[in-house]
Design a protein around this motif. Structure first.
Motif, PDB file in Angstrom:
ATOM      1  N   GLU A 156       0.829  -1.206   0.000  1.00 50.63           N
ATOM      2  CA  GLU A 156       0.000   0.000   0.000  1.00 50.63           C
ATOM      3  C   GLU A 156       0.869   1.264   0.000  1.00 50.63           C
ATOM      4  OE1 GLU A 156      -2.668  -3.231   1.523  1.00 50.63           O
ATOM      5  OE2 GLU A 156      -0.590  -2.639   1.854  1.00 50.63           O
TER       6      GLU A 156
ATOM      7  N   PHE B 150       2.211   1.702  -3.381  1.00 52.19           N
ATOM      8  CA  PHE B 150       1.155   2.033  -4.348  1.00 52.19           C
ATOM      9  C   PHE B 150       0.805   3.517  -4.268  1.00 52.19           C
ATOM     10  CE2 PHE B 150      -3.188   2.587  -5.776  1.00 52.19           C
ATOM     11  CZ  PHE B 150      -3.265   1.795  -6.920  1.00 52.19           C
ATOM     12  N   HIS B 151       0.570   4.009  -3.065  1.00 53.54           N
ATOM     13  CA  HIS B 151       0.105   5.390  -2.886  1.00 53.54           C
ATOM     14  C   HIS B 151       1.261   6.378  -2.730  1.00 53.54           C
ATOM     15  CE1 HIS B 151      -4.152   4.383  -2.475  1.00 53.54           C
ATOM     16  NE2 HIS B 151      -3.802   3.377  -1.699  1.00 53.54           N
TER      17      HIS B 151
ATOM     18  N   THR C 246      -9.091  -3.771  -4.481  1.00 56.58           N
ATOM     19  CA  THR C 246      -7.844  -3.227  -5.006  1.00 56.58           C
ATOM     20  C   THR C 246      -7.098  -2.433  -3.928  1.00 56.58           C
ATOM     21  OG1 THR C 246      -8.769  -1.124  -5.739  1.00 56.58           O
ATOM     22  CG2 THR C 246      -8.989  -3.004  -7.243  1.00 56.58           C
TER      23      THR C 246
ATOM     24  N   ASP D 127      -6.325   0.535  -4.476  1.00 60.02           N
ATOM     25  CA  ASP D 127      -6.777   1.890  -4.783  1.00 60.02           C
ATOM     26  C   ASP D 127      -7.936   2.274  -3.862  1.00 60.02           C
ATOM     27  OD1 ASP D 127      -7.200   4.296  -5.965  1.00 60.02           O
ATOM     28  OD2 ASP D 127      -7.912   3.521  -7.869  1.00 60.02           O
ATOM     29  N   ASP D 128      -7.587   2.561  -2.590  1.00 56.31           N
ATOM     30  CA  ASP D 128      -8.579   2.959  -1.571  1.00 56.31           C
ATOM     31  C   ASP D 128      -9.678   1.912  -1.401  1.00 56.31           C
ATOM     32  OD1 ASP D 128      -7.266   5.392  -1.044  1.00 56.31           O
ATOM     33  OD2 ASP D 128      -8.211   6.307  -2.791  1.00 56.31           O
TER      34      ASP D 128
ATOM     35  N   ARG E 150     -11.134   0.017  -3.373  1.00 54.51           N
ATOM     36  CA  ARG E 150     -12.163  -0.066  -4.410  1.00 54.51           C
ATOM     37  C   ARG E 150     -12.350  -1.528  -4.810  1.00 54.51           C
ATOM     38  NH1 ARG E 150     -11.199   0.005  -9.915  1.00 54.51           N
ATOM     39  NH2 ARG E 150      -9.047   0.574  -9.450  1.00 54.51           N
TER      40      ARG E 150
ATOM     41  N   GLU F 108      -4.637  -1.903 -14.045  1.00 59.49           N
ATOM     42  CA  GLU F 108      -5.047  -2.092 -12.644  1.00 59.49           C
ATOM     43  C   GLU F 108      -3.887  -2.617 -11.792  1.00 59.49           C
ATOM     44  OE1 GLU F 108      -7.634  -1.231 -11.033  1.00 59.49           O
ATOM     45  OE2 GLU F 108      -9.093  -0.743 -12.595  1.00 59.49           O
TER      46      GLU F 108
ATOM     47  N   PRO G 109       1.470   1.676  -9.877  1.00 59.38           N
ATOM     48  CA  PRO G 109       1.903   2.884 -10.588  1.00 59.38           C
ATOM     49  C   PRO G 109       3.322   2.686 -11.128  1.00 59.38           C
ATOM     50  CG  PRO G 109       1.025   3.430  -8.411  1.00 59.38           C
ATOM     51  CD  PRO G 109       1.184   1.950  -8.453  1.00 59.38           C
TER      52      PRO G 109
ATOM     53  N   ARG H 238      -0.006   2.934 -15.160  1.00 61.17           N
ATOM     54  CA  ARG H 238       0.017   1.786 -14.254  1.00 61.17           C
ATOM     55  C   ARG H 238       0.211   0.500 -15.037  1.00 61.17           C
ATOM     56  NH1 ARG H 238      -5.112   2.500 -10.308  1.00 61.17           N
ATOM     57  NH2 ARG H 238      -4.622   0.297  -9.963  1.00 61.17           N
TER      58      ARG H 238
END
Length: 211
Positions: free
Chosen positions: A42, A45-46, A144, A146-147, A149, A170, A173, A182
């Motif tokens: 995570e 990712f972010h 995912t 991504d928060d 999702r 998907e 990044p 991505r």
């Protein structure tokens, strides 16, 4: 941002000019102090700002004795950084008389994730499906990074042992694009075969395959 760069930041390179044979009397350079920078998938990712405390030895004003000093450093983790990425903090390491302060180098280590495996810029997710779903089609919900999702993937194909479904864009990044692009998500399957089948079920299957 903190201004600390990745492996290509230019800090502490061999061409810095310190300790070279052509500069008599120049301070010698101590080797870098290397530490692991443990990050979750995570985090990678972010991206995040990672703050840490370092204890370093410094030379006192008398030039001979030493004391300890605690420093707080912040590393600006960029989305998409990979295992092995190196971040160098120039002259933030230990000092000793007659030497230039050492650099501190952090090396990214990726923590294992509960359901994703990373392969380069791509993510791999393994879905567990029944034999019935493998033959007749199914829907797979993937939570995912991504928060959280939820991505619903419809699978209409027959899921054979080597079957993989690719969902473009998907994955992780891509750091060299600034996270604007991505990688992909590779959906793999583990088919849960029944340990036994009643005779009536077997007969139904034979008729279905014979038709």
């Amino acid at each position: 941002g903190s201004g600390f760069g990745g492996g290509g930041s230019g800090f502490g390179g061999g061409g810095s000019g310190f300790g070279g044979g052509g500069f008599p009397g120049a301070p010698r350079k101590s080797p870098p102090q290397v530490h692991n920078l443990n990050l979750s998938l995570e985090d990678l990712f972010h991206g995040k700002k990672k703050t840490m405390k370092l204890t370093r030895n410094v030379v006192n004003p008398d030039g001979r004795t030493m004391s300890e000093r605690e420093e707080t450093v912040t590393i600006d983790v960029k989305p998409g950084w990979k295992e092995g990425t190196k971040i160098t903090l120039t002259k933030m390491g230990n000092e000793r008389p007659g030497y230039e302060a050492a650099d501190v180098q952090f090396v990214v280590k990726e923590k294992p994730h509960s359901h994703f495996k990373r392969e380069g810029n791509n993510l791999v997710y393994t879905a567990y499906v029944s034999l019935e779903d493998a033959l007749c089609g199914t829907k797979v919900d993937v939570t995912t990074l991504d928060d959280n999702r939820v991505l619903r993937v419809n699978v209409k194909d027959v899921i054979h042992p080597n079957y993989t479904k690719v969902i473009k864009g998907e994955g992780m990044p891509i750091s060299k694009t600034g996270g604007k692009e991505r990688g992909d998500l590779y959906l793999k399957f583990h088919v849960m075969w029944p340990e036994a089948l009643p005779d009536a079920k077997k007969e139904q299957l034979r008729k279905a395959f014979a038709s």
